[in-house]
Design an enzyme around this catalytic site. Sequence first.
Site, PDB file in Angstrom:
ATOM      1  N   ASP A  24      25.412 112.582 -25.492  1.00  0.00           N
ATOM      2  CA  ASP A  24      26.856 112.322 -25.615  1.00  0.00           C
ATOM      3  C   ASP A  24      27.549 113.057 -26.763  1.00  0.00           C
ATOM      4  O   ASP A  24      28.426 112.489 -27.434  1.00  0.00           O
ATOM      5  CB  ASP A  24      27.109 110.811 -25.737  1.00  0.00           C
ATOM      6  CG  ASP A  24      26.595 110.029 -24.536  1.00  0.00           C
ATOM      7  OD1 ASP A  24      26.022 110.659 -23.615  1.00  0.00           O
ATOM      8  OD2 ASP A  24      26.742 108.804 -24.516  1.00  0.00           O
ATOM      9  N   LYS A 129      26.504 109.735 -16.963  1.00  0.00           N
ATOM     10  CA  LYS A 129      26.031 108.341 -16.938  1.00  0.00           C
ATOM     11  C   LYS A 129      27.201 107.397 -17.200  1.00  0.00           C
ATOM     12  O   LYS A 129      28.056 107.688 -18.036  1.00  0.00           O
ATOM     13  CB  LYS A 129      24.944 108.142 -17.998  1.00  0.00           C
ATOM     14  CG  LYS A 129      25.409 108.375 -19.426  1.00  0.00           C
ATOM     15  CD  LYS A 129      24.238 108.339 -20.396  1.00  0.00           C
ATOM     16  CE  LYS A 129      24.641 108.555 -21.834  1.00  0.00           C
ATOM     17  NZ  LYS A 129      25.355 107.448 -22.453  1.00  0.00           N
ATOM     18  N   CYS A 162      24.503 104.732 -27.979  1.00  0.00           N
ATOM     19  CA  CYS A 162      23.856 105.419 -26.848  1.00  0.00           C
ATOM     20  C   CYS A 162      22.486 105.987 -27.183  1.00  0.00           C
ATOM     21  O   CYS A 162      21.616 106.059 -26.310  1.00  0.00           O
ATOM     22  CB  CYS A 162      24.786 106.483 -26.293  1.00  0.00           C
ATOM     23  SG  CYS A 162      26.215 105.736 -25.477  1.00  0.00           S
TER      24      CYS A 162
HETATM   25  N1  TIU Z   1      27.811 107.516 -26.680  1.00  0.00           N
HETATM   26  C1  TIU Z   1      28.052 106.384 -27.320  1.00  0.00           C
HETATM   27  O1  TIU Z   1      27.424 106.046 -28.301  1.00  0.00           O
HETATM   28  N2  TIU Z   1      29.100 105.620 -26.830  1.00  0.00           N
HETATM   29  C2  TIU Z   1      29.837 104.761 -27.585  1.00  0.00           C
HETATM   30  O2  TIU Z   1      30.731 104.096 -27.068  1.00  0.00           O
HETATM   31  N3  TIU Z   1      29.559 104.708 -28.911  1.00  0.00           N
HETATM   32  C3  TIU Z   1      30.223 103.998 -29.864  1.00  0.00           C
HETATM   33  O3  TIU Z   1      29.715 103.949 -30.981  1.00  0.00           O
HETATM   34  N4  TIU Z   1      31.382 103.421 -29.573  1.00  0.00           N
END
Ligand code: TIU
Length: 223
Positions: A24, A129, A162
Amino acid sequence: MTTVSAEPFEFVCDPKTTALVCIDFQRDFMEPGGFGESLGNDVATLRVAIEPAKRVIEAFRERGLMVIHTREGHRPDLGDLFPAKRDRGNPSLRIGDAGPMGRLLTRGSAGHDIIPELYPIEGEVVLDKPGKGSFYATDLETILRARGITHLVLIGVTTEVCVQTTAREANDRGFDCLILSDCTGSYFPEFHQSALAMFSAQGGIVGWVTDSDALLTALDKGE
Ligand code: TIU
């Protein structure tokens, strides 16, 4: 075999059966005007991970090793977005709403895509995802098993959301996981530290933790 100095003890892997999973690294989490900022976060805190992550990605590419990129996000019709996720908190904008980089966390929008500094190259898997974990509602496990992958090196954002969720999912599926501390980042420095500490505690209850220098040194030595 490659032996990486790590916590709680050495991580031993065959690079040919090891995949780098880049989680991500999306504009929505790392640039102003995206989903992360809409939740009230300072996105600058994540950017320290970019340079070390770039070095690790390059090292995997140079050796022809497997590199996978994930993106959290939803179908444009939001048919895969649970109300529980959409409505939680008090964000300035919700998933699917239009922001400066297009619709937040929505596939096809500029903000949903990976930051230019760490952009995938041809031949690398890009996995979309809908959840925090990379195994939930995706074909990641099939892709890894088809290549005979047994070990994962995890980098990305955010450490305790994530990255941690993916590491736990992978560990339960029998993969040995190594997180690179300087190639991950959190909006909350204390959560970053805690997530890494709990990951390798209890003799590596979820896996191993090291940094990019240790991995790169081991890859050089292993050849
Ligand atoms: N990719 C991921 O970590 N999504 C989130 O929403 N992270 C947050 O820390 N908000």
